[in-house]
Structures are given as structure tokens and as C-alpha cells.
Design an enzyme around this catalytic site. Structure first.
Site, PDB file in Angstrom:
ATOM      1  N   GLY A  13      45.713  49.320  47.528  1.00  0.00           N
ATOM      2  CA  GLY A  13      46.218  48.732  46.282  1.00  0.00           C
ATOM      3  C   GLY A  13      47.023  49.736  45.481  1.00  0.00           C
ATOM      4  O   GLY A  13      47.030  49.700  44.256  1.00  0.00           O
ATOM      5  N   ASN A  91      40.804  51.418  46.136  1.00  0.00           N
ATOM      6  CA  ASN A  91      41.176  50.987  44.773  1.00  0.00           C
ATOM      7  C   ASN A  91      41.560  49.509  44.702  1.00  0.00           C
ATOM      8  O   ASN A  91      41.482  48.907  43.635  1.00  0.00           O
ATOM      9  CB  ASN A  91      42.356  51.862  44.310  1.00  0.00           C
ATOM     10  CG  ASN A  91      43.078  51.266  43.125  1.00  0.00           C
ATOM     11  OD1 ASN A  91      42.661  51.410  41.982  1.00  0.00           O
ATOM     12  ND2 ASN A  91      44.181  50.555  43.390  1.00  0.00           N
ATOM     13  N   SER A 146      33.927  49.402  38.447  1.00  0.00           N
ATOM     14  CA  SER A 146      34.216  48.911  37.100  1.00  0.00           C
ATOM     15  C   SER A 146      32.948  48.930  36.257  1.00  0.00           C
ATOM     16  O   SER A 146      31.836  48.718  36.782  1.00  0.00           O
ATOM     17  CB  SER A 146      34.722  47.471  37.202  1.00  0.00           C
ATOM     18  OG  SER A 146      34.713  46.860  35.920  1.00  0.00           O
ATOM     19  N   TYR A 160      32.893  39.120  39.794  1.00  0.00           N
ATOM     20  CA  TYR A 160      33.594  40.412  39.884  1.00  0.00           C
ATOM     21  C   TYR A 160      32.578  41.537  39.683  1.00  0.00           C
ATOM     22  O   TYR A 160      32.508  42.480  40.486  1.00  0.00           O
ATOM     23  CB  TYR A 160      34.691  40.448  38.823  1.00  0.00           C
ATOM     24  CG  TYR A 160      35.371  41.780  38.641  1.00  0.00           C
ATOM     25  CD1 TYR A 160      36.224  42.286  39.612  1.00  0.00           C
ATOM     26  CD2 TYR A 160      35.176  42.537  37.472  1.00  0.00           C
ATOM     27  CE1 TYR A 160      36.867  43.509  39.427  1.00  0.00           C
ATOM     28  CE2 TYR A 160      35.805  43.746  37.280  1.00  0.00           C
ATOM     29  CZ  TYR A 160      36.651  44.232  38.258  1.00  0.00           C
ATOM     30  OH  TYR A 160      37.280  45.442  38.075  1.00  0.00           O
ATOM     31  N   ALA A 162      29.325  41.458  40.016  1.00  0.00           N
ATOM     32  CA  ALA A 162      28.335  41.498  41.097  1.00  0.00           C
ATOM     33  C   ALA A 162      28.908  42.196  42.332  1.00  0.00           C
ATOM     34  O   ALA A 162      28.224  42.984  42.994  1.00  0.00           O
ATOM     35  CB  ALA A 162      27.895  40.075  41.447  1.00  0.00           C
ATOM     36  N   LYS A 164      31.262  44.469  42.392  1.00  0.00           N
ATOM     37  CA  LYS A 164      31.388  45.907  42.122  1.00  0.00           C
ATOM     38  C   LYS A 164      29.996  46.569  42.182  1.00  0.00           C
ATOM     39  O   LYS A 164      29.858  47.682  42.689  1.00  0.00           O
ATOM     40  CB  LYS A 164      32.044  46.143  40.760  1.00  0.00           C
ATOM     41  CG  LYS A 164      33.536  45.771  40.696  1.00  0.00           C
ATOM     42  CD  LYS A 164      34.408  46.625  41.605  1.00  0.00           C
ATOM     43  CE  LYS A 164      35.883  46.530  41.246  1.00  0.00           C
ATOM     44  NZ  LYS A 164      36.758  47.241  42.197  1.00  0.00           N
TER      45      LYS A 164
HETATM   46  N1  LIG Z   1      42.566  47.011  34.965  1.00  0.00           N
HETATM   47  C1  LIG Z   1      41.378  47.211  34.421  1.00  0.00           C
HETATM   48  O1  LIG Z   1      41.159  47.042  33.207  1.00  0.00           O
HETATM   49  C2  LIG Z   1      40.254  47.662  35.310  1.00  0.00           C
HETATM   50  C3  LIG Z   1      39.004  47.911  34.720  1.00  0.00           C
HETATM   51  C4  LIG Z   1      37.953  48.342  35.531  1.00  0.00           C
HETATM   52  C5  LIG Z   1      38.151  48.517  36.886  1.00  0.00           C
HETATM   53  N2  LIG Z   1      39.360  48.250  37.433  1.00  0.00           N
HETATM   54  C6  LIG Z   1      39.496  48.419  38.896  1.00  0.00           C
HETATM   55  O2  LIG Z   1      40.575  49.316  39.146  1.00  0.00           O
HETATM   56  C7  LIG Z   1      41.203  48.989  40.383  1.00  0.00           C
HETATM   57  C8  LIG Z   1      42.682  48.813  40.150  1.00  0.00           C
HETATM   58  O3  LIG Z   1      42.875  47.872  39.134  1.00  0.00           O
HETATM   59  P1  LIG Z   1      44.331  47.578  38.548  1.00  0.00           P
HETATM   60  O4  LIG Z   1      44.142  46.898  37.252  1.00  0.00           O
HETATM   61  O5  LIG Z   1      45.175  48.790  38.636  1.00  0.00           O
HETATM   62  O6  LIG Z   1      44.812  46.454  39.589  1.00  0.00           O
HETATM   63  P2  LIG Z   1      46.246  45.787  39.791  1.00  0.00           P
HETATM   64  O7  LIG Z   1      46.023  44.324  39.929  1.00  0.00           O
HETATM   65  O8  LIG Z   1      47.247  46.260  38.783  1.00  0.00           O
HETATM   66  O9  LIG Z   1      46.681  46.388  41.200  1.00  0.00           O
HETATM   67  C9  LIG Z   1      45.910  46.119  42.329  1.00  0.00           C
HETATM   68  C10 LIG Z   1      46.798  46.210  43.552  1.00  0.00           C
HETATM   69  O10 LIG Z   1      45.976  45.849  44.666  1.00  0.00           O
HETATM   70  C11 LIG Z   1      46.739  45.039  45.533  1.00  0.00           C
HETATM   71  N3  LIG Z   1      45.863  44.205  46.340  1.00  0.00           N
HETATM   72  C12 LIG Z   1      45.196  43.071  45.938  1.00  0.00           C
HETATM   73  N4  LIG Z   1      44.529  42.546  46.963  1.00  0.00           N
HETATM   74  C13 LIG Z   1      44.753  43.348  48.039  1.00  0.00           C
HETATM   75  C14 LIG Z   1      44.336  43.303  49.399  1.00  0.00           C
HETATM   76  N5  LIG Z   1      43.555  42.319  49.850  1.00  0.00           N
HETATM   77  N6  LIG Z   1      44.749  44.291  50.245  1.00  0.00           N
HETATM   78  C15 LIG Z   1      45.557  45.294  49.787  1.00  0.00           C
HETATM   79  N7  LIG Z   1      46.002  45.358  48.508  1.00  0.00           N
HETATM   80  C16 LIG Z   1      45.602  44.401  47.648  1.00  0.00           C
HETATM   81  C17 LIG Z   1      47.623  44.220  44.602  1.00  0.00           C
HETATM   82  O11 LIG Z   1      48.773  43.715  45.274  1.00  0.00           O
HETATM   83  C18 LIG Z   1      47.967  45.204  43.501  1.00  0.00           C
HETATM   84  O12 LIG Z   1      49.201  45.866  43.725  1.00  0.00           O
HETATM   85  C19 LIG Z   1      40.515  47.714  40.884  1.00  0.00           C
HETATM   86  O13 LIG Z   1      39.528  48.060  41.834  1.00  0.00           O
HETATM   87  C20 LIG Z   1      39.886  47.137  39.628  1.00  0.00           C
HETATM   88  O14 LIG Z   1      38.765  46.328  39.923  1.00  0.00           O
HETATM   89  C21 LIG Z   1      40.410  47.842  36.673  1.00  0.00           C
END
Ligand SMILES: NC(=O)c1ccc[n+]([C@@H]2O[C@H](COP(=O)([O-])OP(=O)(O)OC[C@H]3O[C@@H](n4cnc5c(N)ncnc54)[C@H](O)[C@@H]3O)[C@@H](O)[C@H]2O)c1
Length: 253
Positions: A13, A91, A146, A160, A162, A164
Site C-alpha cells: 500500500g 501497511n 491502528s 476494522y 477487530a 487490526k
Molecule cells: N489514515 C488514518 O487515519 C489511519 C489511522 C490509523 C491507522 N491507519 C492505518 O495506516 C495504514 C495506511 O493508511 P492510509 O490512510 O495511509 O491508507 P490509504 O487508503 O491512503 O492508502 C492505502 C493504500 O493501500 C492500497 N491498497 C488497498 N488495498 C490493497 C490491497 N489489497 N493490496 C495492495 N494494496 C492495497 C490502496 O490502493 C492505497 O494506495 C493502514 O493500514 C491503515 O489501517 C490509518
């Protein structure tokens, strides 16, 4: 200064958001980086940006929820970079169409996509890289989790959270199995990032959400990359099995 020269990383990702920041931070410290994303154009964009900045990267587009695609993608990336992956950053997530929904309002058919990406998707990637890490006697696995996996909240993110929690539990057990081998496994539980606010939301909504964070702002990719760099380093060889909160002080346990 932490030096990752000679290391070969994969960031799932990595095409945007936190993942792009992680890939760039690892490349800045000298690692060659395979930038995975299910959206090929996103993976290519991050890889191109790293190359423009003098780093080494390739795009590695595949769907992490498909084990055979992951195995093929890892093999191709290793061939292109000339080395096995010895740093994996799980990620990718959440599901592309994730929207907050209270548990009682969800159709059971919606449950599985959270587990598919956050638990099985992460396990698929670990399965594809772990044996060469053990054989080499060195490896780093960093799981992005998360705060929703650690604390109950009424935002409509129960599945989500659960999923994580599940991958955090897996990380704890895997770390114990791998501890004698030189492979460490840790997780970072992130708080709300800049992109938690939907596109087009008013500026005062961004400010209001940021004000809920003790340090007074939402997280940026540049807040996440350096923590991953540390966990991926030689210097972190005594750190394994941990889930570390990285959240501007939002929770302290
Ligand atoms: N954004 C937040 O506030 C937040 C908070 C806590 C945790 N997180 C965690 O941080 C990580 C990144 O979050 P983000 O907000 O940067 O996400 P995002 O949605 O901006 O980016 C995620 C990327 O993952 C790619 N992706 C989705 N499904 C995929 C798959 N099956 N195979 C390969 N790639 C795939 C998407 O195309 C995207 O480019 C995640 O694990 C998320 O759960 C985010």
C-alpha cells in the site's frame, strides 16, 4: 544515523498516504524499495518519486489478499532488485470502500473484507518473505495497525478494529517463534492521520479533529516513516513483539 544501505524493503500500500511516506523514508536511509499497491499507477508514482530523489525503487503492483499474486509479486520484485526482501512493512489497508458503519447496521457479507486485508493480507506477505529472512539470519517485519485495534470507539469501525486487533495478536505470537532467528516483528498502532478527514471537508473540520489530538494536529506520513526506519534498523535488534502507539498522545497505554 541509521543506515539501511544494502537492505531490500517492500512496503505494501505504498502508493499514497502513510505507505508512501514509509517507502520514501526507507529509501532516504539507503534501502532499495519495492513499492506495492493494488493500484499500479500509485505504486509507480511513489517509485518514480524515490528515484527522482536519488533512491532505488521499483513498483510492485499486486493485491495482498491473493496469496499466489503475493508470492509471484515478491519473486518478481526480488529478481528486479537482485536480493530477497529483508524488510517487510505491512501497511496496505483499509478496504478501498471502507465507510463507517455501526455493527448492527452491517450485513454479515461485509465483515470478511476487513479480515481479508488486515489479517490474511498481512499474513500472505509475511508468508512470502519470511523463509529467506530466517535463512539469512536477519529480517524486519513492521505491521501498521491502528488505535482502533486497541481501544473501543463508537465511530462505526468495529470490524476494522477487530481485524487490526487480530493482526496485533498474530504479531505477538510470530515474534516469539522468530525471536531466536534474527527476525524481529513489531507493530505501530497509528492514530488519526491527515487523510482521516474526507476530501472536501471544511477547514474547520480538519482543525477540530486535529484539536482532539493532544499534540494539536493530525499525523502526517513524515511522522510515520522515521518510526519504521528505526524498527527496520540493526539498532532495533532487541525490540520485538511490541505494538507501539504512534498517535500524537491520543492514547497512552
Ligand atoms: N489514515 C488514518 O487515519 C489511519 C489511522 C490509523 C491507522 N491507519 C492505518 O495506516 C495504514 C495506511 O493508511 P492510509 O490512510 O495511509 O491508507 P490509504 O487508503 O491512503 O492508502 C492505502 C493504500 O493501500 C492500497 N491498497 C488497498 N488495498 C490493497 C490491497 N489489497 N493490496 C495492495 N494494496 C492495497 C490502496 O490502493 C492505497 O494506495 C493502514 O493500514 C491503515 O489501517 C490509518
Amino acid at each position: 544515523m541509521i543506515d539501511l544501505t544494502g537492505r531490500t524493503a517492500m512496503v505494501t500500500g505504498g502508493g499514497r498516504g502513510a505507505g508512501a511516506g514509509i517507502a520514501e523514508a526507507l529509501a532516504e536511509r539507503g534501502a532499495a524499495v519495492a513499492v506495492n499497491d493494488i493500484v499500479a499507477a500509485r505504486a509507480e508514482s511513489t517509485a518514480a518519486s524515490i528515484i527522482t530523489n536519488g533512491g532505488r525503487a521499483i513498483a510492485a503492483p499486486f493485491d495482498i489478499t491473493d496469496l499466489s499474486a503475493v508470492q509471484d509479486g515478491v519473486e518478481t520484485a526480488s529478481q528486479q532488485l537482485g536480493a530477497d526482501i529483508d524488510i517487510l512493512v505491512n501497511n496496505a489497508g483499509p478496504p478501498a470502500d471502507m465507510r463507517p458503519a455501526l455493527f448492527r447496521d452491517m450485513d454479515p457479507a461485509e465483515w470478511t473484507e476487513f479480515v481479508d486485508i488486515n489479517l490474511y493480507g498481512s499474513m500472505n506477505c509475511i508468508r512470502a518473505v519470511v523463509d529467506p529472512m530466517v535463512d539469512a539470519g536477519w529480517g524486519r517485519i513492521v505491521q501498521i495497525s491502528s488505535g482502533a485495534g486497541r481501544t473501543g470507539i463508537a465511530f462505526g469501525v468495529s470490524l476494522y478494529g477487530a481485524s487490526k486487533s487480530a493482526i496485533e495478536g498474530f504479531v505477538r505470537h510470530l515474534s516469539q517463534e522468530l525471536a531466536p532467528t534474527g527476525v524481529t516483528v513489531n507493530a505501530l498502532a497509528l492514530g488519526m492521520l491527515f487523510n482521516a478527514v474526507p476530501d472536501g471537508a471544511p477547514d474547520d473540520a480538519v482543525a477540530a479533529l486535529g484539536a482532539m489530538v493532544p499534540v494539536g494536529r493530525l499525523g502526517q506520513p513524515s511522522d510515520i516513516g522515521p518510526a519504521v526506519v528505526y524498527l527496520a534498523s540493526d539498532e532495533a535488534s532487541w525490540m520485538t513483539g511490541q505494538t507501539i502507539n504512534l498517535n500524537g498522545g491520543s492514547t497512552t497505554l
